[in-house]
Design an enzyme around this catalytic site. Sequence first.
Site, PDB file in Angstrom:
ATOM      1  N   PHE A  63     -71.519 -28.029  19.764  1.00  0.00           N
ATOM      2  CA  PHE A  63     -70.736 -29.347  19.566  1.00  0.00           C
ATOM      3  C   PHE A  63     -69.781 -29.332  20.954  1.00  0.00           C
ATOM      4  CE2 PHE A  63     -66.991 -31.629  18.288  1.00  0.00           C
ATOM      5  CZ  PHE A  63     -67.420 -32.745  18.009  1.00  0.00           C
TER       6      PHE A  63
ATOM      7  N   ASP B  23     -67.483 -23.870  27.359  1.00  0.00           N
ATOM      8  CA  ASP B  23     -66.525 -24.847  26.433  1.00  0.00           C
ATOM      9  C   ASP B  23     -65.741 -23.879  25.616  1.00  0.00           C
ATOM     10  OD1 ASP B  23     -65.581 -26.172  24.645  1.00  0.00           O
ATOM     11  OD2 ASP B  23     -67.297 -27.734  24.204  1.00  0.00           O
TER      12      ASP B  23
ATOM     13  N   LYS C  52     -57.561 -28.408  22.112  1.00  0.00           N
ATOM     14  CA  LYS C  52     -57.223 -28.041  20.589  1.00  0.00           C
ATOM     15  C   LYS C  52     -56.046 -26.801  20.725  1.00  0.00           C
ATOM     16  CE  LYS C  52     -61.329 -28.603  17.765  1.00  0.00           C
ATOM     17  NZ  LYS C  52     -62.512 -28.738  18.446  1.00  0.00           N
TER      18      LYS C  52
HETATM   19  C1  LIG Z   1     -63.188 -29.878  18.953  1.00  0.00           C
HETATM   20  C2  LIG Z   1     -64.413 -29.541  19.970  1.00  0.00           C
HETATM   21  C3  LIG Z   1     -64.592 -30.360  20.868  1.00  0.00           C
HETATM   22  C4  LIG Z   1     -64.135 -31.704  21.054  1.00  0.00           C
HETATM   23  O1  LIG Z   1     -62.660 -31.905  21.023  1.00  0.00           O
HETATM   24  P1  LIG Z   1     -61.964 -33.332  20.554  1.00  0.00           P
HETATM   25  O2  LIG Z   1     -60.531 -32.875  21.080  1.00  0.00           O
HETATM   26  O3  LIG Z   1     -62.249 -33.387  19.037  1.00  0.00           O
HETATM   27  O4  LIG Z   1     -62.543 -34.371  21.580  1.00  0.00           O
HETATM   28  C5  LIG Z   1     -65.553 -30.076  22.099  1.00  0.00           C
HETATM   29  N1  LIG Z   1     -66.090 -28.700  22.015  1.00  0.00           N
HETATM   30  C6  LIG Z   1     -65.974 -27.828  21.207  1.00  0.00           C
HETATM   31  C7  LIG Z   1     -66.185 -26.503  21.302  1.00  0.00           C
HETATM   32  C8  LIG Z   1     -64.865 -28.151  20.101  1.00  0.00           C
HETATM   33  O5  LIG Z   1     -64.608 -27.257  19.015  1.00  0.00           O
END
Ligand SMILES: *Cc1c(COP(=O)(O)O)cnc(C)c1O
Length: 395
Positions: free
Chosen positions: A130, A214, A243
């Site tokens: 994701f 990521d 986050k």
């Molecule tokens: C939450 C998340 C995203 C997306 O972040 P948003 O702030 O919701 O756009 C991308 N990569 C990972 C691993 C995530 O946990």
Amino acid sequence: MSWKDDYAHRMMNTFGVPKIELVRGEGSAVFDSDGKRYLDFLAGIAVNSLGHNHPAVVAALTSQANLLHISNFFASEPQLALAERLLRITGAGDEGRVFFANSGTEAIEAAIKLARRTGRPRILSLKDSFHGRSFGALSITGKPALRDPFEPLLPNVEHIDSTIEALTAAIGPDVAALVVEPIKGEAGVRELPAGYLEAARELTTQHGTLLILDEIQTGAGRTGNWFAFQESGIVPDAITLAKGIGGGVPIGALVTFGAASTLLQPGQHGTTFGGNPLVCAVSNAVLAQIESAGLVANAAKRGAEIRAALSGLDSPLISELRGRGLLIGIGLAQPVAAQIVQSALEHGLIINAPDASTIRLAPPLIVGDNEIAEFIETFSTVLNEATTPAPSEAS
Ligand SMILES: *Cc1c(COP(=O)(O)O)cnc(C)c1O
């Protein structure tokens, strides 16, 4: 009209109507509009690193109120201070650079544009990964259910199995970047195979491919390191952050290491809000507090305590414990995660279910003995209720 009716009539139906309406938070707890208290073991999905209403965040918010936003035509001290801190704690150092955005998906967009600047067409990412919901981020996300309604997406993206063999087979001189989560959070808090990041570093270096990690969910101390990749000892070409680095304010960042830092040239990327003084001041205060209060070590220690206590419950429903530090995936023996989450909510505990057989815990990094004891007591009640068969009429 109740707030639920208002929600159903005013909000676009992308999330479904929530079960509760929250009005305030304090430490590791939040309170709903009926005054009921909940222990928050999700922290806004790994966002509220310091919990709620932390004095360090309140001080940063109020002291920055006289200069919230200025546009990227101007520099500000909070932005430069946060960039300095990120370059230090990521290890990117003097050769590294930071691009600030407003969210995780935007950090990923910046990373995809960085990858394009290599002049190579292909991007590799992992099945079940994701990376966000905007078109570029969605293109590299490995979940067909999220992608399919929006095809056609970016071309030349391949979602490969999370194995060293699959990477070896797919990589080549036309691959711009490999994008991976060190732990796949939305896939149910799933680790990569042992040695994957080390092998990925070797293979990407061999082929001149960027290794982009990521760390949006795993970063900011949550896994017991500042960033999850640091456990492996490798150096990536770039990482994406969001986050937990903001502690509740919307922020994203792309941090580049070494030569990747000069791929994006003047005018090739931009943002109105990204890196504004308000958000940078808060993020810097959050990271400073994580550092001064030893919360990276606390995440490792409290994560181990929660795992030990969960194992001690000896529940037939728990089949596996995954993740690191305070990013915990509880694998269930049956696909009842949604029911467990609902029952926990009724018992005053906030957790979530990234898939049908996984409970995810991502409590604030400030959790201590009391919060863990309360979590275990409530969660064991919830598990017991789920495993005790309902009284049957035949008996
Ligand atoms: C939450 C998340 C995203 C997306 O972040 P948003 O702030 O919701 O756009 C991308 N990569 C990972 C691993 C995530 O946990």
